[in-house]
Scaffold this motif. Structure first.
Motif, PDB file in Angstrom:
ATOM      1  N   GLU A   4       0.885  -1.017  -0.037  1.00 50.70           N
ATOM      2  CA  GLU A   4      -0.106  -0.004   0.127  1.00 50.70           C
ATOM      3  C   GLU A   4       0.985   1.124   0.190  1.00 50.70           C
ATOM      4  O   GLU A   4       1.810   1.321   0.726  1.00 50.70           O
ATOM      5  N   SER A  18      -4.519   6.544  -1.228  1.00 49.02           N
ATOM      6  CA  SER A  18      -3.760   5.487  -1.126  1.00 49.02           C
ATOM      7  C   SER A  18      -4.052   4.574  -2.305  1.00 49.02           C
ATOM      8  O   SER A  18      -5.171   4.408  -2.816  1.00 49.02           O
ATOM      9  N   VAL A  20      -2.772   0.320  -3.819  1.00 49.48           N
ATOM     10  CA  VAL A  20      -2.191  -1.047  -3.698  1.00 49.48           C
ATOM     11  C   VAL A  20      -1.555  -1.442  -4.804  1.00 49.48           C
ATOM     12  O   VAL A  20      -2.312  -1.426  -5.844  1.00 49.48           O
ATOM     13  N   ALA A  45       0.839  -4.587   2.105  1.00 44.30           N
ATOM     14  CA  ALA A  45      -0.708  -4.575   2.142  1.00 44.30           C
ATOM     15  C   ALA A  45      -1.245  -5.682   2.970  1.00 44.30           C
ATOM     16  O   ALA A  45      -0.648  -6.652   2.944  1.00 44.30           O
TER      17      ALA A  45
END
Length: 50
Positions: A4, A18, A20, A45
């Motif tokens: 992340e 954010s 991933v 993550a």
């Protein structure tokens, strides 16, 4: 492995957004952030299966 990556506010350091990404994309994102002076925070993550 997935990570992340959070973009941080320049004033107070809070996370603005954010995403991933997979491990192969991390280097490219770090290079872009360094070139623009963007502050980012990277962490593994969470596994969606947990």
């Amino acid at each position: 492995m997935r990570f992340e990556i959070m973009r941080l506010d320049d004033v107070n350091g809070s996370a603005v957004d954010s995403t991933v990404v997979d491990a192969a994309s991390v280097n490219r994102i770090v290079q872009q952030a360094a070139a623009t002076g963007q502050r980012i925070y990277i962490r593994p993550a969470e596994d969606a299966a947990s």
